[in-house]
Design a protein around this motif. Structure first.
Motif, PDB file in Angstrom:
ATOM      1  N   ASP A 151     -58.643 -30.676 -19.959  1.00 52.01           N
ATOM      2  CA  ASP A 151     -57.638 -30.257 -18.988  1.00 52.01           C
ATOM      3  C   ASP A 151     -56.277 -30.126 -19.672  1.00 52.01           C
ATOM      4  OD1 ASP A 151     -56.161 -29.731 -16.716  1.00 52.01           O
ATOM      5  OD2 ASP A 151     -56.070 -31.831 -16.119  1.00 52.01           O
ATOM      6  N   GLN A 152     -55.743 -28.933 -19.649  1.00 55.81           N
ATOM      7  CA  GLN A 152     -54.440 -28.696 -20.269  1.00 55.81           C
ATOM      8  C   GLN A 152     -53.340 -28.453 -19.246  1.00 55.81           C
ATOM      9  OE1 GLN A 152     -57.225 -27.149 -21.602  1.00 55.81           O
ATOM     10  NE2 GLN A 152     -57.194 -27.532 -23.758  1.00 55.81           N
ATOM     11  N   ALA A 153     -53.523 -28.910 -18.025  1.00 54.35           N
ATOM     12  CA  ALA A 153     -52.511 -28.708 -16.989  1.00 54.35           C
ATOM     13  C   ALA A 153     -51.166 -29.312 -17.418  1.00 54.35           C
ATOM     14  CB  ALA A 153     -52.974 -29.311 -15.666  1.00 54.35           C
ATOM     15  N   TRP A 154     -51.197 -30.389 -18.167  1.00 53.04           N
ATOM     16  CA  TRP A 154     -49.963 -31.041 -18.606  1.00 53.04           C
ATOM     17  C   TRP A 154     -49.057 -30.082 -19.375  1.00 53.04           C
ATOM     18  CZ3 TRP A 154     -48.860 -31.108 -23.772  1.00 53.04           C
ATOM     19  CH2 TRP A 154     -49.929 -30.875 -24.648  1.00 53.04           C
ATOM     20  N   MET A 155     -49.643 -29.108 -20.044  1.00 51.42           N
ATOM     21  CA  MET A 155     -48.868 -28.178 -20.873  1.00 51.42           C
ATOM     22  C   MET A 155     -47.868 -27.392 -20.042  1.00 51.42           C
ATOM     23  SD  MET A 155     -52.101 -26.823 -23.099  1.00 51.42           S
ATOM     24  CE  MET A 155     -51.330 -25.300 -23.521  1.00 51.42           C
ATOM     25  N   TYR A 156     -48.207 -27.153 -18.798  1.00 52.92           N
ATOM     26  CA  TYR A 156     -47.378 -26.313 -17.938  1.00 52.92           C
ATOM     27  C   TYR A 156     -46.815 -27.064 -16.728  1.00 52.92           C
ATOM     28  CZ  TYR A 156     -49.718 -22.929 -20.850  1.00 52.92           C
ATOM     29  OH  TYR A 156     -50.206 -22.248 -21.937  1.00 52.92           O
ATOM     30  N   ASP A 157     -47.437 -28.173 -16.363  1.00 49.41           N
ATOM     31  CA  ASP A 157     -47.027 -28.897 -15.157  1.00 49.41           C
ATOM     32  C   ASP A 157     -46.006 -30.000 -15.409  1.00 49.41           C
ATOM     33  OD1 ASP A 157     -48.770 -27.270 -13.794  1.00 49.41           O
ATOM     34  OD2 ASP A 157     -50.327 -28.807 -13.568  1.00 49.41           O
ATOM     35  N   LEU A 158     -45.990 -30.564 -16.601  1.00 53.06           N
ATOM     36  CA  LEU A 158     -45.059 -31.650 -16.892  1.00 53.06           C
ATOM     37  C   LEU A 158     -43.765 -31.121 -17.500  1.00 53.06           C
ATOM     38  CD1 LEU A 158     -47.437 -34.304 -18.557  1.00 53.06           C
ATOM     39  CD2 LEU A 158     -46.534 -34.312 -16.216  1.00 53.06           C
ATOM     40  N   ALA A 159     -42.682 -31.799 -17.189  1.00 49.75           N
ATOM     41  CA  ALA A 159     -41.404 -31.471 -17.839  1.00 49.75           C
ATOM     42  C   ALA A 159     -41.509 -31.840 -19.311  1.00 49.75           C
ATOM     43  CB  ALA A 159     -40.274 -32.256 -17.179  1.00 49.75           C
ATOM     44  N   ARG A 160     -40.884 -31.051 -20.162  1.00 48.91           N
ATOM     45  CA  ARG A 160     -40.992 -31.291 -21.606  1.00 48.91           C
ATOM     46  C   ARG A 160     -40.299 -32.580 -22.047  1.00 48.91           C
ATOM     47  NH1 ARG A 160     -40.019 -25.884 -21.222  1.00 48.91           N
ATOM     48  NH2 ARG A 160     -37.961 -26.041 -22.142  1.00 48.91           N
ATOM     49  N   ILE A 161     -39.524 -33.209 -21.163  1.00 49.43           N
ATOM     50  CA  ILE A 161     -38.918 -34.506 -21.494  1.00 49.43           C
ATOM     51  C   ILE A 161     -39.749 -35.664 -20.950  1.00 49.43           C
ATOM     52  CG2 ILE A 161     -36.572 -33.609 -21.674  1.00 49.43           C
ATOM     53  CD1 ILE A 161     -36.087 -34.741 -18.829  1.00 49.43           C
ATOM     54  N   ASP A 162     -40.790 -35.355 -20.210  1.00 43.20           N
ATOM     55  CA  ASP A 162     -41.667 -36.390 -19.652  1.00 43.20           C
ATOM     56  C   ASP A 162     -42.388 -37.101 -20.796  1.00 43.20           C
ATOM     57  OD1 ASP A 162     -44.159 -37.595 -18.591  1.00 43.20           O
ATOM     58  OD2 ASP A 162     -43.539 -36.646 -16.711  1.00 43.20           O
ATOM     59  N   PRO A 163     -42.397 -38.432 -20.800  1.00 42.42           N
ATOM     60  CA  PRO A 163     -43.100 -39.172 -21.866  1.00 42.42           C
ATOM     61  C   PRO A 163     -44.571 -38.784 -22.011  1.00 42.42           C
ATOM     62  CG  PRO A 163     -41.715 -40.662 -20.611  1.00 42.42           C
ATOM     63  CD  PRO A 163     -41.696 -39.341 -19.891  1.00 42.42           C
ATOM     64  N   MET A 164     -45.227 -38.431 -20.900  1.00 49.58           N
ATOM     65  CA  MET A 164     -46.637 -38.019 -20.986  1.00 49.58           C
ATOM     66  C   MET A 164     -46.763 -36.669 -21.696  1.00 49.58           C
ATOM     67  SD  MET A 164     -48.654 -40.325 -20.068  1.00 49.58           S
ATOM     68  CE  MET A 164     -50.104 -39.318 -20.174  1.00 49.58           C
TER      69      MET A 164
END
Length: 89
Positions: free
Chosen positions: A2-15
Motif C-alpha cells: 500500500d503506497q497511499a502514504w505517498m500521496y495522503d500524508l503531509a511530507r512533514i509527517d513523521p510517518m
C-alpha cells in the motif's frame, strides 16, 4: 504494498519521513541486486528519468516536493506487477 502514504500524508509527517527511509532502503537493495549504485528518483520533477548515486539526494527530493503522480507500482525500485506473471489456465 500500500503506497497511499505517498500521496495522503503531509511530507512533514513523521510517518511519511519513516516511509521515505524504508523506500530508500528498498531502492538501494534493488539497485544492489542490479549491480548498480544509482537509484532512480521518483521525485515529481525527476520522474524516474534521473538516477542518483547518493540516496540522500533522492530522499531530500521526496521530502521537499514528493513523488511523481501515480507512482503506485514501484517498477524502477524492485516492485514487480504480479499481474504480468499470471498465466491463463
Amino acid at each position: 504494498m500500500d503506497q497511499a502514504w505517498m500521496y495522503d500524508l503531509a511530507r512533514i509527517d513523521p510517518m511519511y519521513i519513516e516511509n521515505i527511509r524504508l523506500f530508500i532502503e528498498e531502492a538501494k537493495g534493488h539497485a544492489n541486486r542490479q549491480n548498480k549504485n544509482d537509484i532512480f528518483c521518483p521525485y515529481v520533477d525527476c520522474e524516474n528519468k534521473i538516477a542518483w548515486p547518493d540516496s540522500k539526494v533522492v530522499q531530500s527530493h521526496l521530502i521537499k516536493r514528493g513523488f511523481k503522480r501515480n507512482y503506485t507500482m514501484w517498477t524502477k525500485h524492485g516492485e514487480i506487477d504480479d499481474t504480468l506473471h499470471e498465466v491463463d489456465t
